[in-house]
Design an enzyme around this catalytic site. Structure first.
Site, PDB file in Angstrom:
ATOM      1  N   GLU A 111      11.707  -1.566   3.654  1.00 41.86           N
ATOM      2  CA  GLU A 111      11.648  -0.259   3.524  1.00 41.86           C
ATOM      3  C   GLU A 111      12.838   0.592   3.040  1.00 41.86           C
ATOM      4  OE1 GLU A 111       8.726   1.407   4.447  1.00 41.86           O
ATOM      5  OE2 GLU A 111       7.650   0.081   5.615  1.00 41.86           O
TER       6      GLU A 111
ATOM      7  N   HIS B 222       6.157   9.514   0.524  1.00 42.81           N
ATOM      8  CA  HIS B 222       5.052  10.500   0.564  1.00 42.81           C
ATOM      9  C   HIS B 222       5.419  11.670  -0.383  1.00 42.81           C
ATOM     10  CE1 HIS B 222       3.942   8.379   4.682  1.00 42.81           C
ATOM     11  NE2 HIS B 222       4.095   7.577   3.636  1.00 42.81           N
TER      12      HIS B 222
ATOM     13  N   GLU C 189      -0.002  -1.231   5.531  1.00 36.92           N
ATOM     14  CA  GLU C 189       1.204  -0.830   6.480  1.00 36.92           C
ATOM     15  C   GLU C 189       1.016   0.805   6.790  1.00 36.92           C
ATOM     16  OE1 GLU C 189       5.014   0.846   7.730  1.00 36.92           O
ATOM     17  OE2 GLU C 189       3.709   1.525   5.988  1.00 36.92           O
TER      18      GLU C 189
ATOM     19  N   ASP D 112       0.691  -1.312  -0.077  1.00 37.52           N
ATOM     20  CA  ASP D 112      -0.113  -0.160  -0.010  1.00 37.52           C
ATOM     21  C   ASP D 112       0.921   1.363  -0.033  1.00 37.52           C
ATOM     22  OD1 ASP D 112       0.795  -0.475   2.505  1.00 37.52           O
ATOM     23  OD2 ASP D 112      -0.812   0.681   3.437  1.00 37.52           O
TER      24      ASP D 112
END
Length: 376
Positions: free
Chosen positions: A154, A326, A129, A77
């Site tokens: 990650e 992001h 997550e 996600d």
């Protein structure tokens, strides 16, 4: 890119193509089904036994005979927001390019490429997550036996291994008040919700900050409502050993109105530099003539969720600059992505010889799980 033989060039082209195909499938939290189906089909083509489990996770397994089980878990996600997928020079842009489709694609490629690994490699593309509850990793933790080692995907940077993360405490404060005129000096719900943030900062104390690993770091996530009904959400990143219940009790005592609710809590986690997974990854980085970096992060990941129950060698690794998480210009340097695949492939081979197998890791799909569909 590095000059390699024809097979290597095909491998690089495949790796880049896989990542691009993943970026072209939007997968915001709660909307990962399309990507899960794509990854299951891809892993089957690469020789994995693969399925979608009851939580919606894409799970693939390669069994190469007796030996340890290593789980590679990344998340499918992303946060919301569209970034047109495009290649500019050696940079591939797209939502999730860093957080965390490149680390997950790295895991799939490394697992498929570690042909001399003896044992079992399990790759998990987890759902949710980026949400408070990390439902995908929680499902894996609660329904499968512990592996012999765990690597979380990650963005760490291809030369960096992450040893640990702060924990996280998510709180919701809701307050209701009787209707009144705006000029009435009586406290309003919206005012009380805003004031709760100031109260939280006071309860945490002046040293609270996101700048360090050993102090709590607060965030005001949201405030919404009106004069009669308002709500605020807070997230506190917590250091190892932090007494979160004491914080909740002291915070609640300072809120004379409304209700304070714990949405989720997960503790901090940290391993040492001598952890077998850390040593395998840092050794592989050195083999590529780079100087490995080991660090801790002030955020939280699925490593925290799994460390609650799984006391096994573990670390977090993946290519990508986490400063782009992001971001509206999220992108991955393809050279770093390809180096990350090589590092992880070498680390898997090292772990195959270093680890003693704990037990068989059962990964058969549950009767209610779908092989090709999304989350129920």
């Amino acid at each position: 890119m590095t000059t390699v033989d024809d097979a290597g060039m095909r491998s690089e082209a495949y790796a880049i193509g896989l990542l691009r195909s993943m970026l072209e499938i939007p997968s915001p939290s709660y909307g990962e089904a399309g990507l899960a189906t794509h990854l299951v089909n891809t892993m089957r083509e690469l020789g994995f036994t693969a399925h979608i489990d009851a939580a919606g996770n894409a799970v693939g397994e390669i069994d190469r005979g007796p030996g340890p089980t290593v789980m590679l878990l990344g998340h499918m996600d992303t946060v919301p927001g569209d970034i047109p997928v495009r290649l500019e020079g050696h940079r591939l842009y797209g939502r999730g390019a860093v957080d965390a489709k490149a680390p997950l694609a790295t895991m799939i490629n490394a697992a498929a490429g570690a042909v001399d690994f003896r044992g079992r490699i399990v790759v998990v593309g987890a759902v949710e997550e980026e949400t408070p509850l990390s439902r995908g990793a929680t499902h894996i933790r609660d329904t499968h036996d512990r592996p012999d080692a765990l690597i979380i995907g990650e963005p760490s940077g291809w030369e960096t291994v992450v040893l640990g993360y702060k924990g996280k405490l998510d709180l919701r404060y809701r307050v209701e008040c009787e209707p009144t005129h705006p000029s009435n000096p009586t406290p309003k719900a919206s005012e009380l919700a805003c004031e709760a943030w100031t109260v939280l900062l006071d309860v945490l104390g002046p040293e609270a900050s996101h700048a360090g690993f050993d102090t709590p770091g607060p965030t005001l996530v949201s405030v919404r409502g009106d004069l009669t009904d308002a709500e605020a959400e807070f997230s506190i990143r917590t250091p190892p050993g932090y007494d979160w219940q004491d914080l909740v009790d002291r915070f609640a005592a300072r809120l004379p109105h409304g209700e304070l609710t714990v949405i989720n809590e997960v503790g901090a986690c940290r391993v040492g530099r001598t952890d077998p997974v850390v040593r395998a990854l840092t050794g592989a980085i050195r083999e590529l003539r780079a100087r490995p970096v080991a660090k801790v992060k002030t955020g939280t990941s699925d490593m925290n969720t799994l460390a609650v129950k799984w006391d096994v060698p573990m670390a977090t690794y993946g290519p990508g600059d986490s400063a782009l998480d992001h971001a509206d210009n999220e992108h991955i340097e393809l050279n770093d992505y390809l180096r990350g695949i090589e590092v992880l492939t070498r680390a898997l081979l090292e772990l195959s010889g270093r680890l003693a197998p704990r037990r068989h890791l059962a990964l058969a799909p549950s009767p209610s799980a779908s092989d090709t569909g999304g989350a129920p």
